[in-house]
Scaffold this active site. Structure first.
Site, mmCIF file in Angstrom:
data_model
loop_
_atom_site.group_PDB
_atom_site.id
_atom_site.type_symbol
_atom_site.label_atom_id
_atom_site.label_comp_id
_atom_site.label_asym_id
_atom_site.label_seq_id
_atom_site.Cartn_x
_atom_site.Cartn_y
_atom_site.Cartn_z
ATOM 1 C CG ASP A 193 -1.893 1.159 1.228
ATOM 2 O OD1 ASP A 193 -2.589 1.350 0.212
ATOM 3 O OD2 ASP A 193 -1.940 1.882 2.234
ATOM 4 C CG MET A 274 -9.201 8.088 3.758
ATOM 5 S SD MET A 274 -10.633 7.961 2.643
ATOM 6 C CE MET A 274 -10.475 9.475 1.704
ATOM 7 N NE ARG A 275 -0.004 5.586 2.177
ATOM 8 C CZ ARG A 275 -0.035 4.934 3.335
ATOM 9 N NH1 ARG A 275 -0.554 3.718 3.382
ATOM 10 N NH2 ARG A 275 0.438 5.473 4.427
ATOM 11 C CB ALA A 276 -6.486 3.955 -2.721
ATOM 12 C CB VAL A 279 -1.999 7.228 -4.586
ATOM 13 C CG1 VAL A 279 -1.238 6.758 -5.820
ATOM 14 C CG2 VAL A 279 -1.103 7.142 -3.365
#
Length: 663
Positions: A193, A274-276, A279
């Site tokens: 991730d 929420m990283r997706a 990014v």
């Protein structure tokens, strides 16, 4: 200096080239993980990118590549006065798999820190890579604690070195690129991730494209400088486009419509956290800048999803990465309409990152000899002479309790058996062998204290010599080699039974993945045994081989044990520190050849003589049970457990049995 292969001369691999270029335009995207089979230009493309990176100004004499326009106020070589600077190419720093923690983050002179209070710091690879590229080949083979340090630095833009209260911080912003062959093992999901983008690469199956690859490679090998000169114009054009896209990037507008599409896509594919979303937003913005636009369009969001989501949607380790593109298109249309008439985002073509990897071809071991009639799952005899039967699917996996190797080892860090490791709880102190890595402060002070008067101590500082330093000894957990030896003979061929057997092995494979073990798979049936999977870190490959495992024929139990013993012998030479655990899955029957039971017993006693920890998973079923698996476990010096007892809530005390019998 070696002339790198030109980036623009790489044939195909559109997704790989696009992902690398987007990170060159916007390092905030978070780097790229390149997954693929060997020989697919992964390393070539990454090394070629360094020649396209714009030159940069650095403060003269600064070991940390500070920008003269805005030097790092906390730079260990600072403070920097305005003035002298130099211009140089961006560096590409390679992190070897066997690197130490000190080589990665840098090292402090502990002796000077204790006696003089001086922060004498030797920079590591993270400092060298600042404002450049950090390349990790075979990142999946890198020790977990090094991957953690690497990704933390990439996320924070800084590296922190802490040694017994003495700390140094320096800037570490770089384009992170990792390459890996999935057959050699996967990264943990939480580490996957942390990479911004991922691409799957594979060799082209088109003959014309393969011919062109060979032509260009041979031309480059014959005369690298002349080959590079032929591509100089294309290289210069891409370099100029990167600079233009970087300048345009702050002006790109990410509208509410595009943000809604991004959020809806991440929700539709059930990615965690929420990283997706973040990014995807950065990637879509970089795509627009790369195309020379100031507005993010639907095709930017689509391409961003194909690059940023495949490695984040895996729900368990055996799921193949990838996206359902029909579902992606439906989501984008529902939350923003179709933008099929919009211009293409860039000259690299639409790409299609995140495709499904090709499944491995499972080896077919053993002979199709007739199986004698034996009781099946329902107590009815199996048909005689059935030969090979088609593979059955595994039942649902379940949580198992830990099976560990007794004693204390010194293998690679993991989560299974006790071991002396670099990380873990402190259990004592010793004199350092080589460089000091973990100081035991109390033991060091205790060693230095008796000599203070003789050393002429006159102030408050402690007079410390090299001989006083003590290394902390620590105990943690290691990963082991879990070698599965699976009976695939006719006596195991009842479909319900084999489904349960595969489900049990799959459960143990999942446990091995979580505990960072290497795994191997030996199967036996017919007249011989087969190494279906040599010891590897790729647990999902083992699961794929297990899924396609056929059954049938007689039960050459001795052959399976002897083949497993040979695998362990070879692996002991390759990796002597990694201790094995043998998991034998069988009903204990032995047929075929002269004196099969006696021969199996002699083979089992080889494991006992070597002190190899073992567990026999007893698969016998039906109204008549002979208890052969228990007898076999005694010969092995291990313990036996039934399929039902293998579940986590049913095998309390199993580990104690393994340890008691192996002691």
């Amino acid at each position: 200096m070696t002339t790198p292969f030109p980036f623009t001369a790489v044939v195909g691999q559109d997704d790989l080239r696009l992902a690398l270029l987007l990170n060159a335009v916007s390092p905030a995207v978070g780097g790229v993980l390149v997954r693929g089979e060997k020989g697919t230009a992964k390393s070539t493309a990454v090394r070629a990118l360094s020649a396209l990176m714009p030159t940069l100004d650095v403060v003269s004499g600064c070991r940390f590549s500070c920008d003269p326009g805005s030097p790092d106020p906390g730079c260990p070589d600072g403070p920097h006065e305005p003035g002298a600077f130099e211009t140089r190419a961006a560096r590409m720093v390679e992190l070897p798999v066997g690197a130490s923690e000190d080589r990665l983050v840098g090292a402090l002179d502990i002796e000077r820190a204790l006696s003089e209070g001086v922060k004498a710091f030797e920079p590591g690879l993270l400092a060298d890579a600042h404002r450049g590229i950090l390349y990790v080949d075979e990142v999946n083979l890198l020790h977990d604690h090094l991957v953690d340090l690497l990704l933390d630095a990439a996320a924070m833009g800084a590296s922190y070195v802490e040694r017994e209260g003495v700390s140094v911080r320096h800037a570490a912003r770089f384009l992170l690129v990792g390459t890996m062959n999935p057959e050699e093992g996967e990264l943990r999901p939480q580490l996957l991730d942390r990479f911004g983008l991922t691409v799957e690469v594979a060799a082209s199956r088109e003959p014309d494209q393969r011919v062109e690859v060979v032509k260009r490679r041979l031309a480059y090998d014959d005369d690298p400088a002349a080959f590079a000169a032929r591509w100089a114009e294309e290289e210069a054009a891409v370099r100029a486009r990167i600079v233009a896209a970087r300048e345009l990037l702050p002006s790109v507008r990410l509208g509410d419509g595009a943000l809604r599409q991004i959020a809806a896509t991440c929700a539709a594919f059930e990615v965690d956290g929420m990283r997706a979303d973040i990014v995807m937003a950065r990637t879509a913005t970089a795509l627009a800048a790369w195309a020379g636009r100031t507005d993010v369009l639907a095709e930017d969001v689509r391409q961003a999803a194909l690059l940023a989501l495949p490695h984040r949607r895996r729900r368990n380790p055996f799921d193949a990465p990838g996206l359902d593109e029909d579902k992606l298109d439906e989501t984008l249309e529902e939350f923003g309409g179709s933008d099929d008439d919009d211009p293409d985002p860039g000259p690299d073509g639409p790409g299609g990152g995140g495709g499904q990897p090709e499944p491995d071809d499972a080896p077919q071991g053993g002979d199709d000899t007739a199986a004698r009639p034996e009781a099946g799952e329902d107590g009815q005899p199996q048909p005689s002479g059935a030969g090979e039967q088609s593979a059955v699917r595994a039942s649902e996996p379940f949580r198992t309790k830990v099976l560990s190797v007794p004693g204390i080892g010194e293998g690679a860090a993991g989560r299974r058996s006790r071991a002396r490791t670099e990380h873990g709880r402190t259990t004592g102190a010793r004199r350092p062998r080589g460089a000091l890595t973990k100081l035991h402060l109390a033991a060091t002070v205790q060693a230095a204290a008796p000599h203070q008067r003789a050393r002429g101590r006159s102030g408050p500082g402690l007079v410390v010599r090299r001989d006083d330093l003590r290394q902390a000894t620590r105990e943690g957990r290691e990963g082991n080699l879990v070698l599965f030896v699976v009976d695939a003979s006719g006596s195991m061929a009842a479909r319900q039974r084999m489904s349960a057997v595969k489900g049990a092995v799959l459960s143990l494979l999942l446990d091995a993945y979580q505990r960072r073990d290497k795994v191997g798979l030996v199967t036996f049936r017919g007249t011989d045994a087969d190494v279906a999977l040599p010891p590897t870190s790729s647990v999902d490959t083992a699961a794929a081989r297990l899924e396609t495992l056929p059954t049938g024929g007689r039960t050459p139990l001795a052959a399976g044990l002897l083949r497993a013993h040979d695998v362990l012998r070879v692996e002991r030479l390759r990796d002597p520190a990694r201790r094995p655990l043998v998991v034998l899955v069988t009903d204990g029957r032995a047929t075929g050849g002269p004196e099969p039971v006696a021969l199996a017993g002699r083979a089992a006693r080889l494991f006992a003589a070597d002190g190899v920890a073992s567990v026999v998973v007893d698969c016998e079923s039906g109204p008549v049970r002979l208890g052969l698996a228990g007898q076999l476990a005694g010969e092995l010096g291990g313990t036996a457990v039934t399929l039902d007892e293998l579940r986590a809530d049913s095998i309390a005390g199993l580990v104690k049995d393994v340890q008691r019998r192996a002691a």
